[in-house]
Design a protein around this motif. Sequence first.
Motif, PDB file in Angstrom:
ATOM      1  N   HIS A 172     -10.192  11.061   2.509  1.00  0.00           N
ATOM      2  CA  HIS A 172     -11.654  10.955   2.513  1.00  0.00           C
ATOM      3  C   HIS A 172     -12.337  12.315   2.513  1.00  0.00           C
TER       4      HIS A 172
ATOM      5  N   TYR B  86       0.829  -1.208   0.000  1.00  0.00           N
ATOM      6  CA  TYR B  86       0.000   0.000   0.000  1.00  0.00           C
ATOM      7  C   TYR B  86       0.868   1.264   0.000  1.00  0.00           C
TER       8      TYR B  86
ATOM      9  N   ARG C   8       1.058   4.086  -2.686  1.00  0.00           N
ATOM     10  CA  ARG C   8       0.228   5.250  -2.382  1.00  0.00           C
ATOM     11  C   ARG C   8       0.877   6.248  -1.429  1.00  0.00           C
TER      12      ARG C   8
HETATM   13  C1  HEM Z   1     -10.935   5.193  -0.314  1.00  0.00           C
HETATM   14  C2  HEM Z   1     -15.469   5.938   1.183  1.00  0.00           C
HETATM   15  C3  HEM Z   1     -14.245   4.455   5.614  1.00  0.00           C
HETATM   16  C4  HEM Z   1      -9.966   3.041   3.885  1.00  0.00           C
HETATM   17  C5  HEM Z   1     -12.269   5.533  -0.275  1.00  0.00           C
HETATM   18  C6  HEM Z   1     -13.011   6.069  -1.390  1.00  0.00           C
HETATM   19  C7  HEM Z   1     -14.274   6.281  -0.972  1.00  0.00           C
HETATM   20  C8  HEM Z   1     -14.342   5.881   0.404  1.00  0.00           C
HETATM   21  C9  HEM Z   1     -15.441   6.831  -1.780  1.00  0.00           C
HETATM   22  C10 HEM Z   1     -12.424   6.300  -2.791  1.00  0.00           C
HETATM   23  C11 HEM Z   1     -12.264   4.962  -3.469  1.00  0.00           C
HETATM   24  C12 HEM Z   1     -10.923   4.827  -4.154  1.00  0.00           C
HETATM   25  O1  HEM Z   1     -10.795   5.314  -5.275  1.00  0.00           O
HETATM   26  O2  HEM Z   1     -10.007   4.243  -3.559  1.00  0.00           O
HETATM   27  C13 HEM Z   1     -15.533   5.625   2.522  1.00  0.00           C
HETATM   28  C14 HEM Z   1     -16.711   5.785   3.360  1.00  0.00           C
HETATM   29  C15 HEM Z   1     -16.374   5.394   4.613  1.00  0.00           C
HETATM   30  C16 HEM Z   1     -14.973   4.962   4.567  1.00  0.00           C
HETATM   31  C17 HEM Z   1     -18.078   6.302   2.905  1.00  0.00           C
HETATM   32  C18 HEM Z   1     -17.297   5.397   5.809  1.00  0.00           C
HETATM   33  C19 HEM Z   1     -16.905   5.716   7.039  1.00  0.00           C
HETATM   34  C20 HEM Z   1     -12.993   3.906   5.526  1.00  0.00           C
HETATM   35  C21 HEM Z   1     -12.297   3.239   6.591  1.00  0.00           C
HETATM   36  C22 HEM Z   1     -11.089   2.847   6.107  1.00  0.00           C
HETATM   37  C23 HEM Z   1     -11.028   3.263   4.726  1.00  0.00           C
HETATM   38  C24 HEM Z   1     -12.864   3.028   7.989  1.00  0.00           C
HETATM   39  C25 HEM Z   1      -9.960   2.114   6.782  1.00  0.00           C
HETATM   40  C26 HEM Z   1     -10.131   1.237   7.734  1.00  0.00           C
HETATM   41  C27 HEM Z   1      -9.845   3.536   2.614  1.00  0.00           C
HETATM   42  C28 HEM Z   1      -8.643   3.439   1.813  1.00  0.00           C
HETATM   43  C29 HEM Z   1      -8.909   4.081   0.612  1.00  0.00           C
HETATM   44  C30 HEM Z   1     -10.286   4.550   0.698  1.00  0.00           C
HETATM   45  C31 HEM Z   1      -7.345   2.762   2.203  1.00  0.00           C
HETATM   46  C32 HEM Z   1      -7.935   4.300  -0.552  1.00  0.00           C
HETATM   47  C33 HEM Z   1      -7.084   5.535  -0.250  1.00  0.00           C
HETATM   48  C34 HEM Z   1      -6.093   5.830  -1.369  1.00  0.00           C
HETATM   49  O3  HEM Z   1      -4.980   5.272  -1.350  1.00  0.00           O
HETATM   50  O4  HEM Z   1      -6.426   6.623  -2.248  1.00  0.00           O
HETATM   51  N1  HEM Z   1     -13.104   5.431   0.807  1.00  0.00           N
HETATM   52  N2  HEM Z   1     -14.516   5.126   3.278  1.00  0.00           N
HETATM   53  N3  HEM Z   1     -12.197   3.902   4.409  1.00  0.00           N
HETATM   54  N4  HEM Z   1     -10.804   4.216   1.914  1.00  0.00           N
HETATM   55 FE1  HEM Z   1     -12.639   4.697   2.592  1.00  0.00          FE
END
Ligand code: HEM
Length: 128
Positions: A76, A63, A67
Motif C-alpha cells: 500500500h 492468495y 501473490r
Molecule cells: C490493494 C487501497 C486498506 C487489502 C489495494 C490497492 C489499493 C488499495 C489502491 C491496489 C489495488 C490492486 O491492484 O489490487 C486501499 C486503501 C485502504 C486499504 C485506500 C484504506 C485503509 C486495506 C485493508 C486491507 C487491504 C484494510 C486488508 C484487510 C488489500 C489487498 C490488496 C490491496 C490484499 C492486493 C495486494 C496485492 O496482492 O497486490 N488497496 N487499501 N487493503 N489491498 Fe488495500
Amino acid sequence: PSARTFYAEVGGAPTFRALVAHFYAGVRADPVLAPLYPQDDWDGAEERLRRFLEQYWGGPTTYSQERGHPRLRMRHAPFAIGGRERDAWLRHMRAAVDSLQLTPEQDAALWGYLEMAARSMQNRWDEP
Ligand code: HEM
C-alpha cells in the motif's frame, strides 16, 4: 468442532464474493478512493482482496500462491492513504459487512480485524 474455520462458518466462498462485490461497487463510485485503483483492472483488484480475505480467515490459500507473502503495508506504500481514505474505505466495508447475514459475534470478529487493518494501512497523517 473447533477445527471449523471462520471462513466456513460464515458461508465460505459465496460470502466473501458478496462482501467484496458490495465493497467494490461502493469504491468504484467513490471520488476519493476510485482514482487510487487500477482503472483497467477493477476485476483483478476485487479478486486480490477477496483471495486475501479468504486466506486470512482460513479458506483457500490461493492468495499466497498467486501473490506471495501479503506484505500489505508495503504493497500500500505507493498509495497516499490518509485519514480521509481510511475512513472512506471503512465506510464502504461497513456497508458491505452489513449486507451479509452474520451473527453479532461473527460481525464483531470480522469488523474488529478490518478496522485494525485499515488503521495499520494508513501512511499519511498530515491532512486536516
Ligand atoms: C490493494 C487501497 C486498506 C487489502 C489495494 C490497492 C489499493 C488499495 C489502491 C491496489 C489495488 C490492486 O491492484 O489490487 C486501499 C486503501 C485502504 C486499504 C485506500 C484504506 C485503509 C486495506 C485493508 C486491507 C487491504 C484494510 C486488508 C484487510 C488489500 C489487498 C490488496 C490491496 C490484499 C492486493 C495486494 C496485492 O496482492 O497486490 N488497496 N487499501 N487493503 N489491498 Fe488495500
